[in-house]
Design a protein around this motif. Sequence first.
Motif: not given
Length: 236
Positions: A32-37
Motif C-alpha cells: 500500500x505504501x510503496x506500490x499503489x500509485x
Amino acid sequence: MDIKKVYEEGSISKYLIKDTTPTFMNSLRRTIMVDVPCLAIEEVNFYENTGIIFDEMLANRLGLLPIKTDIKSYKKGDKVKLVLEKEGPGIVTTKDIKCTDPKIEILDKKIYITKLVKDQKLKLEMTAIMESGEKHAKFQPAIVAYNELPYIDNEKVNSKNLKEIVESAPKGSIELKAGKLFLTDPYNTTIQNQPADTLAKYGAKVSYMENEFVLTIETTGQLTPQELIESAVKEI
C-alpha cells in the motif's frame, strides 16, 4: 481470509483480518505504501511569477498537494495537466487551481500557497503523474500499520475475582461478559495494554491471536481505504 471494517473516523480506518499470516500482513502494508500509485504534481512550468516566493519553493509546495485520484481512468505513468493563474491583491489557495480533467481535483481547497499584493501575478502550469511511493513520499497514499488482535487469557483467572478485576482495572478498559473478561476496545492500540498490570495480579494476561490482525490505514485522501486494499492485493 476474512476482512471486516471495525473502525472509521476521519482519515483513519481499521480492518479486522482473519485467517492470514504476519508475512501477508507485512506484504500488504508495504505494498500500500510503496506500490499503489496515486497522482501528485511532478513538473511545474512558470510563465510569470512576480510574487515574493521564488519558483522552487512554490514548486515544492505544489508537489505535496494531495490530489483526488481516479484509479479507474488513470494507471501508473499517466499524466494530467493543472493550471493556476491569479493576479493580486489576494491570497492564492488551492481553490484557484484548475484541472483539465474535471474528475481530478485538489482535495483541500483551503491550502495556502502564497500571497500577492497589487499588480503581482502568478501564472503556471503543472503536470501531475501517476506514480508510487517507491519513487517519492509524495506518491504515498497512506500510512499503514498492523498488529495482532489482543485478547484476555481467562484460563488461570478465578471466577470469584472477575468483578474485582473489572473494578480495579483502568476505567473502560475491561468488561465482563458471560463470565469472562474481554478488552472493551481490542482495536485501540493506545489502551489495549492499560489493564496488563491489573490482570497480572490475578493470574490473567493480555495475549495475542496468531492468525487475526488489525490493519490500520491513515489515508491522505487521494484514494479510499477500500481502493488501497484492492489495489494492493492486485499488486501482490
